[in-house]
Design a protein around this motif. Structure first.
Motif, PDB file in Angstrom:
ATOM      1  N   TYR A   4       0.810  -1.212   0.000  1.00  0.00           N
ATOM      2  CA  TYR A   4       0.000   0.000   0.000  1.00  0.00           C
ATOM      3  C   TYR A   4       0.846   1.266   0.000  1.00  0.00           C
ATOM      4  O   TYR A   4       0.319   2.352  -0.103  1.00  0.00           O
ATOM      5  CB  TYR A   4      -0.929   0.014   1.215  1.00  0.00           C
ATOM      6  N   ASP A   7       0.548   3.124  -3.308  1.00  0.00           N
ATOM      7  CA  ASP A   7      -0.811   3.306  -3.797  1.00  0.00           C
ATOM      8  C   ASP A   7      -1.269   4.742  -3.543  1.00  0.00           C
ATOM      9  O   ASP A   7      -1.131   5.265  -2.446  1.00  0.00           O
ATOM     10  CB  ASP A   7      -1.741   2.323  -3.097  1.00  0.00           C
ATOM     11  N   ASP A   8      -1.834   5.379  -4.560  1.00  0.00           N
ATOM     12  CA  ASP A   8      -2.294   6.767  -4.442  1.00  0.00           C
ATOM     13  C   ASP A   8      -3.555   6.883  -3.594  1.00  0.00           C
ATOM     14  O   ASP A   8      -3.858   7.953  -3.058  1.00  0.00           O
ATOM     15  CB  ASP A   8      -2.566   7.365  -5.822  1.00  0.00           C
ATOM     16  N   GLN A   9      -4.296   5.793  -3.460  1.00  0.00           N
ATOM     17  CA  GLN A   9      -5.543   5.826  -2.704  1.00  0.00           C
ATOM     18  C   GLN A   9      -5.271   6.009  -1.206  1.00  0.00           C
ATOM     19  O   GLN A   9      -6.072   6.587  -0.494  1.00  0.00           O
ATOM     20  CB  GLN A   9      -6.301   4.532  -2.932  1.00  0.00           C
ATOM     21  N   TYR A  10      -4.127   5.536  -0.743  1.00  0.00           N
ATOM     22  CA  TYR A  10      -3.798   5.616   0.670  1.00  0.00           C
ATOM     23  C   TYR A  10      -2.762   6.707   0.889  1.00  0.00           C
ATOM     24  O   TYR A  10      -1.838   6.870   0.112  1.00  0.00           O
ATOM     25  CB  TYR A  10      -3.245   4.278   1.165  1.00  0.00           C
ATOM     26  N   GLU A 143     -10.227   3.506   8.335  1.00  0.00           N
ATOM     27  CA  GLU A 143     -10.741   3.191   7.004  1.00  0.00           C
ATOM     28  C   GLU A 143     -12.272   3.298   7.017  1.00  0.00           C
ATOM     29  O   GLU A 143     -12.939   2.758   7.901  1.00  0.00           O
ATOM     30  CB  GLU A 143     -10.343   1.771   6.597  1.00  0.00           C
TER      31      GLU A 143
END
Length: 158
Positions: A4, A7-10, A143
């Motif tokens: 992760y 990862d750009d989402q996190y 989350e």
């Protein structure tokens, strides 16, 4: 295994290591400022000449002299250390490609064939990070999807 980190989402919510470094630097700067102020007042008292010198002022003058001598000794020590480091030469980093001295005496004997050969790098494993259950709970609580999940409630029971 999912990574992760890239990862750009996190996104990183807090970096405790950099925060600790920042607070240590603040403490160090505050201590330096305090020491500088104390040193300036000591030197000012040491330079002052009055007709009535009380024992307290004599003690402060003596302490100022000691501080000045200590500062000069530290400067001399730093200069000596820098001169010694300059005489030794720059630091050499050990590269993973270079042959180790324990592997054999080929590098020591000066064999010309080993100089131009580079070994391929071995496969680098991803860095393993150990996490505790509390770390997992914190991540799950933050989350949005896992906030009300059965996994989180089961983890609370452990």
């Amino acid at each position: 295994m999912m990574m992760y980190k890239g990862d750009d989402q996190y996104s990183l919510s807090s970096d405790a290591r950099s925060q600790l470094r920042f607070f240590e630097q603040l403490d160090q700067l505050e201590k330096q400022r305090k020491d500088e102020d104390e040193r300036e007042t000591m030197l000012r008292l040491a330079k002052s000449r009055s007709k009535h010198e009380d024992p307290e002022q004599l003690r402060l003058k003596q302490r100022a002299k000691e501080m000045k001598q200590l500062e000069l000794a530290q400067l001399a020590q730093r200069d000596a250390n820098l001169a010694a480091l300059a005489a030794i030469g720059p630091r050499k980093r050990k590269t993973p490609d270079s042959p180790s001295l324990g592997a054999g005496n080929e590098g020591v004997s000066g064999g010309g064939s080993a100089l131009g050969v580079t070994r391929p790098r071995p496969f680098l494993r991803p860095r393993v990070t150990r996490v505790s259950l509390r770390d997992l709970l914190l991540c799950l609580e933050q989350e949005r999807v896992a906030r009300r999940s059965l996994l989180l409630y089961r983890a609370y029971l452990k």
